[in-house]
Scaffold this motif. Sequence first.
Motif, PDB file in Angstrom:
ATOM      1  N   ILE A  51       0.887  -1.168   0.000  1.00 13.20           N
ATOM      2  CA  ILE A  51       0.000   0.000   0.000  1.00 13.20           C
ATOM      3  C   ILE A  51       0.918   1.208   0.000  1.00 13.20           C
ATOM      4  O   ILE A  51       1.450   1.607   1.034  1.00 13.20           O
TER       5      ILE A  51
ATOM      6  N   PHE B  27      -8.912  -1.467  -2.786  1.00 16.55           N
ATOM      7  CA  PHE B  27      -9.033  -2.356  -1.632  1.00 16.55           C
ATOM      8  C   PHE B  27     -10.167  -3.371  -1.835  1.00 16.55           C
ATOM      9  O   PHE B  27      -9.982  -4.574  -1.600  1.00 16.55           O
TER      10      PHE B  27
ATOM     11  N   ASP C 183      -9.891  -7.547  -2.179  1.00 17.86           N
ATOM     12  CA  ASP C 183     -10.572  -8.395  -1.206  1.00 17.86           C
ATOM     13  C   ASP C 183     -11.568  -9.346  -1.871  1.00 17.86           C
ATOM     14  O   ASP C 183     -11.747 -10.482  -1.419  1.00 17.86           O
TER      15      ASP C 183
ATOM     16  N   ALA D 278       0.595  -7.659   4.385  1.00 17.25           N
ATOM     17  CA  ALA D 278       0.614  -6.398   3.661  1.00 17.25           C
ATOM     18  C   ALA D 278       1.568  -5.423   4.336  1.00 17.25           C
ATOM     19  O   ALA D 278       1.948  -5.600   5.497  1.00 17.25           O
TER      20      ALA D 278
ATOM     21  N   THR E 143       2.709  -0.978   4.409  1.00 17.88           N
ATOM     22  CA  THR E 143       2.489   0.393   3.972  1.00 17.88           C
ATOM     23  C   THR E 143       3.828   1.050   3.685  1.00 17.88           C
ATOM     24  O   THR E 143       4.864   0.681   4.249  1.00 17.88           O
TER      25      THR E 143
ATOM     26  N   VAL F 196      -6.418   4.697   4.312  1.00 23.26           N
ATOM     27  CA  VAL F 196      -5.742   3.398   4.385  1.00 23.26           C
ATOM     28  C   VAL F 196      -6.119   2.664   5.670  1.00 23.26           C
ATOM     29  O   VAL F 196      -6.412   1.462   5.655  1.00 23.26           O
TER      30      VAL F 196
ATOM     31  N   ASN G 223      -9.704   1.267   5.483  1.00 21.36           N
ATOM     32  CA  ASN G 223      -9.809   0.110   4.594  1.00 21.36           C
ATOM     33  C   ASN G 223      -9.111  -1.116   5.170  1.00 21.36           C
ATOM     34  O   ASN G 223      -9.608  -2.234   5.035  1.00 21.36           O
ATOM     35  N   TYR G 224      -7.979  -0.896   5.825  1.00 25.81           N
ATOM     36  CA  TYR G 224      -7.269  -2.046   6.390  1.00 25.81           C
ATOM     37  C   TYR G 224      -8.083  -2.697   7.506  1.00 25.81           C
ATOM     38  O   TYR G 224      -8.063  -3.924   7.673  1.00 25.81           O
ATOM     39  N   LYS G 225      -8.794  -1.902   8.253  1.00 22.40           N
ATOM     40  CA  LYS G 225      -9.661  -2.441   9.304  1.00 22.40           C
ATOM     41  C   LYS G 225     -10.870  -3.169   8.702  1.00 22.40           C
ATOM     42  O   LYS G 225     -11.403  -4.108   9.296  1.00 22.40           O
TER      43      LYS G 225
ATOM     44  N   LEU H  11       0.200  -6.603   9.238  1.00 21.97           N
ATOM     45  CA  LEU H  11       0.583  -5.355   8.580  1.00 21.97           C
ATOM     46  C   LEU H  11       1.991  -4.951   9.005  1.00 21.97           C
ATOM     47  O   LEU H  11       2.277  -4.834  10.193  1.00 21.97           O
TER      48      LEU H  11
END
Length: 271
Positions: free
Chosen positions: A11, A66, A70, A78, A80, A92, A95-97, A104
């Motif tokens: 990301i 995202f 998915d 992933a 960042t 970010v 979306n990651y949550k 991460l």
Amino acid sequence: MVNEYPQALTIAGSDSDGSAGMQADLHTFFVRKVYGMSVITACVAGNSYGIHDSVNMPEHFINQEFKDLDDDFDIKAAKTGMLSDAKLINIVVDNYKKYNFGPLIVDPVIVTKHGAMLLETKAFETLKEKLVPLATVITPNFYEAEKLADMTINNDKDVEKSAQILKNMGAKNVIIKGKHVAGETKEVKDYVLLESGEDFWITGPYYDTTHKNGTGDSLSAAITAEIAKGKSVKEAIIIADEFVDAAIKNGIEVGHKFGPINHWAATKLDK
């Protein structure tokens, strides 16, 4: 079987010269034998002389990236990279949550290896409060560790103290990349503090070269790749450190000034 092959996600921003950012991450994923995917957050125009322009991707586009990943893939880990402002960091994080992309790895791109600040105050505070607590592994350089821990680092004990502060902020595992000064440094020392409380130093020679763009990106990407393949965090960090060391040591002459590391040099580290 569909999605059986290990998949990893970066990301990050796109660097047009390929030496850092998303491109360095994908180079790393490729040679570490994971299938790499990307959520592009920004695009940077630049070359080995410097960065000359940049633009952030629209929020709706990042959200769609995202969602599409998915909907189709089984991403195991992933990372960042550079997230240039508070709005982008929040997008970010949200979306990651929302989606499950595995552990991460946060490369907190806030201060250059020479100590220059890259993020404005609001973006830095957002990164510290919202992104750092999501980190399975955080990989700051020396100056980023000072900034995040809000302290001056003068010696090894200070490095260890700063790593504990980052753990207290929510990061599960920490690797702080050692300080180095061209013409002065002979040895680089990275400090690792694991979630279990185990800690250790990784020591290696310093290579005095201008071709080391993307070392931080590649280190965090290699950790991501190894975790995606099922390695423990400790194993992933050790392999990633060896990978970057080999890539710097066996350089390639690409670009006239500040060039990339040689990802191919480290393909022999097939662990």
